[in-house]
Design an enzyme around this catalytic site. Structure first.
Site, PDB file in Angstrom:
ATOM      1  N   THR A  82      -9.435  -5.364  13.913  1.00  0.00           N
ATOM      2  CA  THR A  82      -8.315  -5.869  13.101  1.00  0.00           C
ATOM      3  C   THR A  82      -6.984  -5.295  13.591  1.00  0.00           C
ATOM      4  OG1 THR A  82      -8.519  -4.103  11.426  1.00  0.00           O
ATOM      5  CG2 THR A  82      -9.760  -6.137  11.054  1.00  0.00           C
ATOM      6  N   LYS A  83      -6.994  -4.029  13.992  1.00  0.00           N
ATOM      7  CA  LYS A  83      -5.723  -3.401  14.389  1.00  0.00           C
ATOM      8  C   LYS A  83      -5.234  -3.941  15.742  1.00  0.00           C
ATOM      9  CE  LYS A  83      -5.014  -1.117  10.710  1.00  0.00           C
ATOM     10  NZ  LYS A  83      -3.774  -1.181   9.926  1.00  0.00           N
ATOM     11  N   SER A  93      -2.713   0.555  14.971  1.00  0.00           N
ATOM     12  CA  SER A  93      -3.368   1.868  15.097  1.00  0.00           C
ATOM     13  C   SER A  93      -3.725   2.109  16.554  1.00  0.00           C
ATOM     14  CB  SER A  93      -4.659   1.882  14.278  1.00  0.00           C
ATOM     15  OG  SER A  93      -5.452   2.996  14.639  1.00  0.00           O
ATOM     16  N   GLY A 131       0.827  -1.218   0.000  1.00  0.00           N
ATOM     17  CA  GLY A 131       0.000   0.000   0.000  1.00  0.00           C
ATOM     18  C   GLY A 131       0.851   1.254   0.000  1.00  0.00           C
ATOM     19  N   ALA A 132       1.822   1.279  -0.915  1.00  0.00           N
ATOM     20  CA  ALA A 132       2.834   2.352  -0.842  1.00  0.00           C
ATOM     21  C   ALA A 132       2.627   3.461  -1.877  1.00  0.00           C
ATOM     22  CB  ALA A 132       4.233   1.751  -1.004  1.00  0.00           C
ATOM     23  N   ILE A 169      -2.798  10.713  11.836  1.00  0.00           N
ATOM     24  CA  ILE A 169      -1.789  11.130  10.855  1.00  0.00           C
ATOM     25  C   ILE A 169      -2.499  11.717   9.636  1.00  0.00           C
ATOM     26  CG2 ILE A 169       0.210  10.361   9.508  1.00  0.00           C
ATOM     27  CD1 ILE A 169       0.536   9.888  12.576  1.00  0.00           C
ATOM     28  N   ARG A 200       0.530   5.893  -1.632  1.00  0.00           N
ATOM     29  CA  ARG A 200       0.166   7.174  -0.999  1.00  0.00           C
ATOM     30  C   ARG A 200       0.304   7.056   0.531  1.00  0.00           C
ATOM     31  NH1 ARG A 200      -6.462   6.861  -1.554  1.00  0.00           N
ATOM     32  NH2 ARG A 200      -6.764   5.907   0.487  1.00  0.00           N
ATOM     33  N   VAL A 230      -3.331  -7.350  -1.396  1.00  0.00           N
ATOM     34  CA  VAL A 230      -2.873  -8.154  -0.255  1.00  0.00           C
ATOM     35  C   VAL A 230      -3.965  -9.095   0.260  1.00  0.00           C
ATOM     36  CG1 VAL A 230      -1.143  -6.460   0.506  1.00  0.00           C
ATOM     37  CG2 VAL A 230      -3.424  -6.428   1.532  1.00  0.00           C
ATOM     38  N   TYR A 252     -12.563  -1.980  12.192  1.00  0.00           N
ATOM     39  CA  TYR A 252     -11.174  -1.530  12.037  1.00  0.00           C
ATOM     40  C   TYR A 252     -10.377  -1.762  13.319  1.00  0.00           C
ATOM     41  CZ  TYR A 252      -7.351   1.819  11.133  1.00  0.00           C
ATOM     42  OH  TYR A 252      -6.126   2.414  10.967  1.00  0.00           O
TER      43      TYR A 252
HETATM   44  P1  NAD Z   1      -4.324   5.466   3.037  1.00  0.00           P
HETATM   45  O1  NAD Z   1      -5.748   5.079   2.826  1.00  0.00           O
HETATM   46  O2  NAD Z   1      -3.887   6.836   2.641  1.00  0.00           O
HETATM   47  O3  NAD Z   1      -3.347   4.413   2.346  1.00  0.00           O
HETATM   48  C1  NAD Z   1      -3.566   3.041   2.438  1.00  0.00           C
HETATM   49  C2  NAD Z   1      -2.896   2.387   1.264  1.00  0.00           C
HETATM   50  O4  NAD Z   1      -3.185   0.980   1.288  1.00  0.00           O
HETATM   51  C3  NAD Z   1      -3.419   2.920  -0.068  1.00  0.00           C
HETATM   52  O5  NAD Z   1      -2.328   3.141  -0.925  1.00  0.00           O
HETATM   53  C4  NAD Z   1      -4.295   1.783  -0.571  1.00  0.00           C
HETATM   54  O6  NAD Z   1      -4.363   1.725  -1.987  1.00  0.00           O
HETATM   55  C5  NAD Z   1      -3.551   0.581  -0.007  1.00  0.00           C
HETATM   56  N1  NAD Z   1      -4.401  -0.599   0.033  1.00  0.00           N
HETATM   57  C6  NAD Z   1      -5.676  -0.696   0.496  1.00  0.00           C
HETATM   58  N2  NAD Z   1      -6.138  -1.938   0.304  1.00  0.00           N
HETATM   59  C7  NAD Z   1      -5.121  -2.639  -0.271  1.00  0.00           C
HETATM   60  C8  NAD Z   1      -4.998  -3.981  -0.718  1.00  0.00           C
HETATM   61  N3  NAD Z   1      -6.002  -4.832  -0.603  1.00  0.00           N
HETATM   62  N4  NAD Z   1      -3.806  -4.366  -1.250  1.00  0.00           N
HETATM   63  C9  NAD Z   1      -2.775  -3.509  -1.382  1.00  0.00           C
HETATM   64  N5  NAD Z   1      -2.862  -2.217  -1.009  1.00  0.00           N
HETATM   65  C10 NAD Z   1      -4.021  -1.800  -0.457  1.00  0.00           C
HETATM   66  O7  NAD Z   1      -4.040   5.192   4.578  1.00  0.00           O
HETATM   67  P2  NAD Z   1      -2.843   5.645   5.528  1.00  0.00           P
HETATM   68  O8  NAD Z   1      -3.386   6.669   6.445  1.00  0.00           O
HETATM   69  O9  NAD Z   1      -1.613   5.931   4.745  1.00  0.00           O
HETATM   70  O10 NAD Z   1      -2.676   4.308   6.377  1.00  0.00           O
HETATM   71  C11 NAD Z   1      -1.622   3.386   6.199  1.00  0.00           C
HETATM   72  C12 NAD Z   1      -1.688   2.371   7.321  1.00  0.00           C
HETATM   73  O11 NAD Z   1      -1.563   3.039   8.570  1.00  0.00           O
HETATM   74  C13 NAD Z   1      -3.018   1.617   7.369  1.00  0.00           C
HETATM   75  O12 NAD Z   1      -2.781   0.280   7.741  1.00  0.00           O
HETATM   76  C14 NAD Z   1      -3.775   2.339   8.457  1.00  0.00           C
HETATM   77  O13 NAD Z   1      -4.724   1.519   9.069  1.00  0.00           O
HETATM   78  C15 NAD Z   1      -2.658   2.734   9.397  1.00  0.00           C
HETATM   79  N6  NAD Z   1      -2.983   3.863  10.251  1.00  0.00           N
HETATM   80  C16 NAD Z   1      -3.250   5.115   9.737  1.00  0.00           C
HETATM   81  C17 NAD Z   1      -3.555   6.164  10.606  1.00  0.00           C
HETATM   82  C18 NAD Z   1      -3.829   7.571  10.137  1.00  0.00           C
HETATM   83  O14 NAD Z   1      -4.172   8.414  10.966  1.00  0.00           O
HETATM   84  N7  NAD Z   1      -3.692   7.900   8.871  1.00  0.00           N
HETATM   85  C19 NAD Z   1      -3.624   5.925  11.978  1.00  0.00           C
HETATM   86  C20 NAD Z   1      -3.372   4.657  12.458  1.00  0.00           C
HETATM   87  C21 NAD Z   1      -3.052   3.632  11.587  1.00  0.00           C
END
Ligand code: NAD
Length: 248
Positions: free
Chosen positions: A159-160, A143, A13-14, A189, A16, A65, A156
């Site tokens: 799972t986390k 998370s 998921g890289a 974030i 963005r 994934v 969510y």
């Molecule tokens: P985001 O939605 O900006 O990015 C998530 C990425 O995962 C996207 O690029 C998406 O295309 C990819 N993705 C989704 N489903 C997928 C799949 N089936 N296969 C491959 N790629 C897939 O989210 P983010 O904020 O960058 O979050 C990244 C991670 O950090 C996540 O696991 C999220 O739960 C965790 N997180 C984020 C926050 C926050 O505040 N942003 C807080 C706690 C945890």
């Protein structure tokens, strides 16, 4: 410090957000980075071009994934083609919000498939390779919702929290092979995932953050670089909280 040259890393998921920042940071330390994406080929290519433009090394590789068989197959193929796999950052994740009484089964299934099964599949394929090398780094994205729960995020948060159990278990299972497994638990974030938060929810969350601000993806990426480095060799089974003090 934190020299990752000659290492091969996969970040799921890289294209963005946090995944992108992690991919860029690992490449900045010298790793060859596999930028995984599912749909957004153009964005993933942008990440790769940015890394190449700064003199780094990266390639984009598509797989979902949640398709466990395919994810495992692609991770092994990449490792075979590059001759090694040193680092996995299992970042791909989705949130489908809703309180318990409103969650649809299909949404629950999808969140579990991406967040839990996707992480398990990538970790299994990566650890298989790392075991032969008797070295490796796995970092999982949990998370704050998994730390303390979050009303409105029943699926969510489930799972986390599960990923924290997985992290600690894998840390115990593969420590003897010199493979460390840790989780990063971010707070709020600034990414696309949190961009749509209603203003009152955001303001309420901000009031609970001792540092008084949201975090940046780069601040999560810095923690990932540390956990992926040789210097973090004695750190395993830990949940590193990057949350501005939101939960201490
Ligand atoms: P985001 O939605 O900006 O990015 C998530 C990425 O995962 C996207 O690029 C998406 O295309 C990819 N993705 C989704 N489903 C997928 C799949 N089936 N296969 C491959 N790629 C897939 O989210 P983010 O904020 O960058 O979050 C990244 C991670 O950090 C996540 O696991 C999220 O739960 C965790 N997180 C984020 C926050 C926050 O505040 N942003 C807080 C706690 C945890």
């Amino acid at each position: 410090m934190f020299d990752l040259s000659r290492k091969v890393a996969i970040v799921t998921g890289a294209s963005r957000g946090i995944g992108r920042a992690v991919a860029e940071a690992l490449a900045g330390q010298g790793a060859h980075v596999i930028v995984n994406y599912t749909r957004s080929e153009a964005l993933a290519e942008q990440v790769v071009q940015g890394i190449l433009g700064r003199g780094g090394s990266a390639e984009a590789v598509r797989f979902d994934v949640a398709d466990m068989g395919r994810a495992e197959q692609v991770v092994s193929e990449v490792a075979q083609r590059r001759g090694r796999l040193d680092i996995l950052v299992a970042n791909a994740g989705i949130a489908i919000d809703g309180v318990l009484l409103r969650i649809k089964e299909e949404d629950l299934d999808r969140v579990i498939a991406v967040n839990i099964k996707g992480t398990l599949a990538c970790a299994r394929a990566a650890i298989r390779v790392m075991m032969r090398a008797r070295a490796g780094r796995v970092v999982v994205l949990s998370s704050v919702a998994g730390d303390v729960g979050n009303a409105g995020q029943a699926a969510y948060a489930t799972t986390k929290a599960a990923l924290q159990g997985l992290t600690k278990t894998l840390a115990r299972e593969y420590a003897s092979r010199n493979i460390t497994v840790n989780a990063i638990s971010p707070g709020l974030i600034e990414t696309d995932m949190t961009a749509g938060l209603p203003a009152p929810v955001r303001e309420h969350a901000l009031r609970g953050i001792p540092l008084g601000r949201t975090g940046r993806p780069e601040e999560v990426a810095a923690a990932a670089v540390f956990l992926c480095s040789d210097e973090a060799g004695y750190v395993t089974g830990q949940i590193l909280r990057v949350n501005g003090g939101l939960y201490v």
